[in-house]
Write an enzyme that holds these catalytic residues in place. Structure first.
Site, PDB file in Angstrom:
ATOM      1  N   ASP A 309      51.762 -29.841   0.339  1.00  0.00           N
ATOM      2  CA  ASP A 309      51.816 -28.723   0.966  1.00  0.00           C
ATOM      3  C   ASP A 309      52.034 -27.372  -0.203  1.00  0.00           C
ATOM      4  O   ASP A 309      52.243 -26.195   0.443  1.00  0.00           O
ATOM      5  CB  ASP A 309      53.012 -28.634   1.948  1.00  0.00           C
ATOM      6  CG  ASP A 309      52.686 -28.561   3.530  1.00  0.00           C
ATOM      7  OD1 ASP A 309      51.294 -28.758   3.603  1.00  0.00           O
ATOM      8  OD2 ASP A 309      53.532 -28.585   4.387  1.00  0.00           O
ATOM      9  N   ASP A 453      61.659 -36.273  12.746  1.00  0.00           N
ATOM     10  CA  ASP A 453      61.503 -37.950  12.712  1.00  0.00           C
ATOM     11  C   ASP A 453      62.243 -38.254  13.854  1.00  0.00           C
ATOM     12  O   ASP A 453      61.608 -39.172  14.825  1.00  0.00           O
ATOM     13  CB  ASP A 453      62.223 -38.277  11.363  1.00  0.00           C
ATOM     14  CG  ASP A 453      63.354 -37.482  10.891  1.00  0.00           C
ATOM     15  OD1 ASP A 453      63.725 -36.903  11.940  1.00  0.00           O
ATOM     16  OD2 ASP A 453      63.720 -37.685   9.846  1.00  0.00           O
TER      17      ASP A 453
END
Length: 847
Positions: A309, A453
């Protein structure tokens, strides 16, 4: 008339106190502290024996001529008489031994049956009982769930009866002694049965305390006293709820084994390995990528992807040079979750393995985890522990690395194993494998919260998928380097869990079992501990400063209810999680984080859309040790308040509140404990130097040194890093500092040779620095060290088992060191300011 009343009152008072001459001030002072013989209550027999022996010893040692004369006792205590030269000398401890003989005899009589019982219990084989209990539990959950529900209802009703049955303070104290003594015996015995009995004792003690608090101690004065009292009891109810949920979650670990793979690799699924990164240095990312490329998996079924990223050209060139797929996107929407979802759309593997860029997998990672997907078609997630080969701020600043379990050890050592029993294993963002089809079924990785997550795992479980936790360390990474970065990471976790609790509350909605709801709810509720911890750190100040009785009960009654609650919970915690969390360290961790996670968690609960994802910095350096004044401001404020409260409390003990000494002592003890924990927090804020670019990891494997003159020396490695090696020598090495030497390491039946330079040398040890390593050399080095299948098999094995008293002593020592750091840093800061002020003064005068 008033004068006559005063004389009458004085006469009655002098008569009750036994003052023989009301006109003598000394008589009044003496009788204020010593009652007449006829008014004294007899001591218990044991105390009477001890007092008589103590009196005889004191009379002899002090040389009191007239034992019935107070004046002679005072003179004997204040005036040191010279010893007679003919008097025989006696060891200094002889009077103490003589004094304690009656007490020692009584203790021996009491302890003898306990020893006999303990010896008999040690000879009992608890294996069959454990196996029968496990078989019964499996039977009731799989075949006859109704029996399990009836048992839960029966135990709950029994607990309610035990918690609400009124007892006198004496009976409550007897219950404490009975449970404590039984627990001390049970904690030595192996197996699950003693653990469950201890859990039952703890639940009874804690539930009795909470019931007593809610029904008998809330008669408070309106205003500030009521506000503080209600706040304290709510904080206690929170800890009681978390305690119950923790026992459900942790009391029975599954300890899942590795599921073997089919013998034919052609039938194994294809795997995409996602390595996420944003702005981390290439030196941090490179070992993870090289280790992933070396995984023991068919190469035509393995695709390693770098998800960048940060869109860095340097990283793209590196990916091309090693044969990894380089994936970028045009934006950074939804941070890590968005990065993973974009990579899902760019790849086609059956399974997806996810790693943070600093988590280096061992080569057996996929062979350890993938088997469960083949055994259970509904399995969508297999998680492994996160292990850190570098110290976190607690371990580095307090010097506990390798001696005390770190903050995350409890989660990966106990909680995840407990979750696995109830099919509630969390995805932890790294060191995990997920099934692509399941991810696509739920719409990809969750993007609504900062903890993508855990939220992804929750969605998988809601859709009926199963999960697995293999408690076998298959990867290792870097811990947070500084306390601010550690706190920043925990703030993100707290905010994300609070968002989940508000947006996708596990207690509601479809798809989860009752135990899954409990496991998820407990993990979310845990991150609201900041506010209760702040309440506990400040609660005694209400009495010490303003004399608010926020617990409306006598101090002795409070003690006989709160001590069973605290002692039993501590003993059970030490048994269940003793290898992964030492006693009293939970309070230390919470004291450090409380101020910083309380507000974000509550704000996220109110406004779950607020907040942004932040990156946890890894691989940094600290060139000089320093005290972090900014991060420690909350600890200093709380320390000043508690210290001032303690000083006021001493005044209340000696002068102002002598009519309630028990209450004063209780609040003083509470405040002293708070000061101790805050001292440990200040110790963590004193950052130690961190000058190693690459952290050393212990490793003992055979190696061979090759010198330019043809000599070969067999040695053993002691530690390694990406920059160098430490080796142990059997004999002194005929070499010099900065001499070149090659070292050979092996992986299986292959040997790899690396060029090094000697940087340090003693008769038994040498330090080597790697020189001119090619990319292939770096890959082979990672294969021989970090990526070894046995690299982390002994991770945490050397951590000592919890010993509560030793752990408390360690916390006390760290608290003292923390205040030492604070004072020395304050002195250094003040000296610097004064020095600068003196340098400016002459210039001002001249001008």
């Amino acid at each position: 008339m008033p004068e006559a009343d005063a004389k009458t009152s004085r006469g009655m008072l002098s008569q009750r106190l036994g003052v023989s001459d009301p006109h003598r001030l000394s008589q009044w002072l003496w009788r204020l502290f010593v009652l007449p013989a006829e008014q004294r209550r007899p001591l218990p027999l044991l105390l009477e024996l001890i007092w008589l022996r103590l009196r005889v010893v004191l009379i002899r040692e002090l040389g009191v001529r007239k034992p019935d004369s107070p004046r002679d006792w005072i003179a004997a205590c204040l005036l040191l008489r010279p010893a007679s030269p003919d008097a025989p000398t006696e060891a200094w401890h002889a009077p103490l031994i003589e004094l304690l003989q009656p007490l020692w005899f009584v203790l021996k009589l009491m302890w003898w049956p306990m020893q006999r019982l303990s010896a008999r219990l040690d000879r009992v084989d608890y294996g069959p009982a454990d196996r029968r209990l496990e078989s019964f539990a499996r039977l009731t959950t799989e075949r006859y769930p109704l029996i399990g529900y009836l048992m839960v209802i029966s135990v709950t009703l029994l607990l309610a009866v035990c918690a609400t049955t009124p007892l006198s303070p004496g009976a409550q104290f007897a219950l404490l002694i009975l449970m404590w003594g039984t627990t001390l015996l049970l904690r030595r015995l192996p197996g699950k049965v003693p653990t469950l009995i201890m859990v039952g004792f703890s639940l009874v003690a804690s539930s009795r305390y909470i019931w007593w608090r809610l029904t008998e101690t809330l008669d408070l004065q309106p205003g500030a006293e009521m506000v503080m009292g209600i706040g304290l009891v709510l904080a206690e109810c929170y800890t009681w709820l978390v305690l119950i949920l923790r026992y459900v979650q942790d009391a029975w670990a599954l300890k899942r084994p590795v599921a073997p793979l089919p013998p034919t690799p052609q039938t194994w699924p294809s795997v995409d390995v996602f390595i996420t990164t944003y702005d981390e240095a290439l030196s941090v990312i490179k070992p993870t990528v090289l280790a992933a490329l070396s995984l023991d998996w068919p190469k035509d079924k393995l695709n390693v992807c770098i998800l960048d990223d940060g869109r860095r050209e340097e990283l793209r060139r590196f990916a091309e040079s090693v044969g990894a797929q380089y994936i970028i996107r045009s934006n950074n929407f939804h941070a890590k979750a968005g990065n993973l979802n974009h990579a899902l759309s760019m790849t086609r593997g059956d399974l997806v393995a996810v790693f943070d860029c600093d988590h280096i997998p061992v080569r057996s990672f996929l062979q350890t985890t993938v088997g469960w997907f083949l055994r259970d078609p509904k399995c969508a997630l297999v998680q492994t522990p996160h292990h850190f080969f570098s110290p976190d701020p607690f371990e580095r600043n307090l010097g506990t690395f390798g001696r005390v379990p770190n903050e995350s050890a409890l989660f990966y050592g106990v909680i995840q194993d407990g979750n696995d029993l109830w099919n509630a294993t969390f995805f932890c963002g790294s060191c995990a494998v997920l099934k692509r089809s399941a991810l696509e079924h739920i719409g990809g990785f969750a993007v609504e919260t900062l903890t993508e997550d855990a939220h992804t795992a929750l969605r998988l479980h809601r859709h009926g998928y199963t999960s697995a936790y293999v408690r076998l360390t298959q990867a290792a990474g870097l811990a947070t380097e500084t306390l601010p970065s550690h706190i920043k990471q925990r703030m993100r976790w707290a905010r994300g869990m609070a968002q989940m609790f508000r947006i996708d509350n596990p207690l509601f909605g479809r798809g989860l079992t009752l135990l899954q709801r409990i496991c998820y709810a407990n993990s979310m509720i845990h991150f609201f501990n900041g506010l209760p911890r702040l309440v506990f750190l400040s609660a005694p100040l209400g009495y010490l400063f303003f004399e608010y009785h926020i617990i409306n009960a006598w101090a002795t009654t409070i003690a006989v209810y709160v001590l069973p609650h605290l002692i039993q919970a501590e003993l059970v915690g030490s048994r269940i999680q003793g290898h992964y969390r030492h006693s009293f360290w939970a309070e230390a961790y919470e004291s450090v984080l409380a101020w910083y996670i309380a507000v974000p968690a509550m704000m996220a609960l109110i406004n779950p859309r607020a907040g942004r994802f932040n990156i946890t910095a890894k691989g940094g350096l600290i060139e000089h040790g320093y005290f972090d004044w900014k991060i420690s401001i909350p600890y200093i404020v709380l320390t000043v308040l508690n210290s001032a409260g303690f000083i006021v409390g001493v005044g209340r003990l000696l002068f102002w509140n002598t009519h309630e000494i028990g209450t004063v002592l209780m609040n003083l003890a509470w405040t002293a404990y708070n000061i101790l924990m805050l001292g440990a927090a200040l110790g963590v804020a004193a950052e130690s130097r961190q000058v190693r670019v690459a952290h050393r990891v212990p490793l003992r494997i055979p190696a061979t040194l090759y010198f330019d003159d043809g000599r070969a020396v067999v040695c053993t490695t002691s530690d390694y890093s990406t920059r160098g090696l430490g080796i142990s020598l059997d004999a002194p090495l005929a070499a010099s500092i900065e001499a070149p030497v090659k070292i050979a390491l092996s992986r299986g039946d292959r040997e790899f040779v690396f060029q090094t330079t000697i940087t340090s040398l003693t008769d038994t040890r040498a330090g080597l620095r790697f020189e001119r390593l090619s990319l292939d050399d770096e890959r082979h080095l990672i294969e021989c060290t970090f990526a070894r299948a046995d690299a982390w098999l002994d991770a945490g094995a050397d951590t000592p088992q919890d010993r509560p008293l030793a752990s408390l002593g360690e916390i006390i020592r760290f608290g003292a060191l923390g205040y030492g750091h604070l004072l020395s840093s304050a002195f250094a800061l003040l000296s610097t300011r004064l020095y600068r002020l003196r340098r400016r003064t002459p210039l001002t005068a001249t001008a």
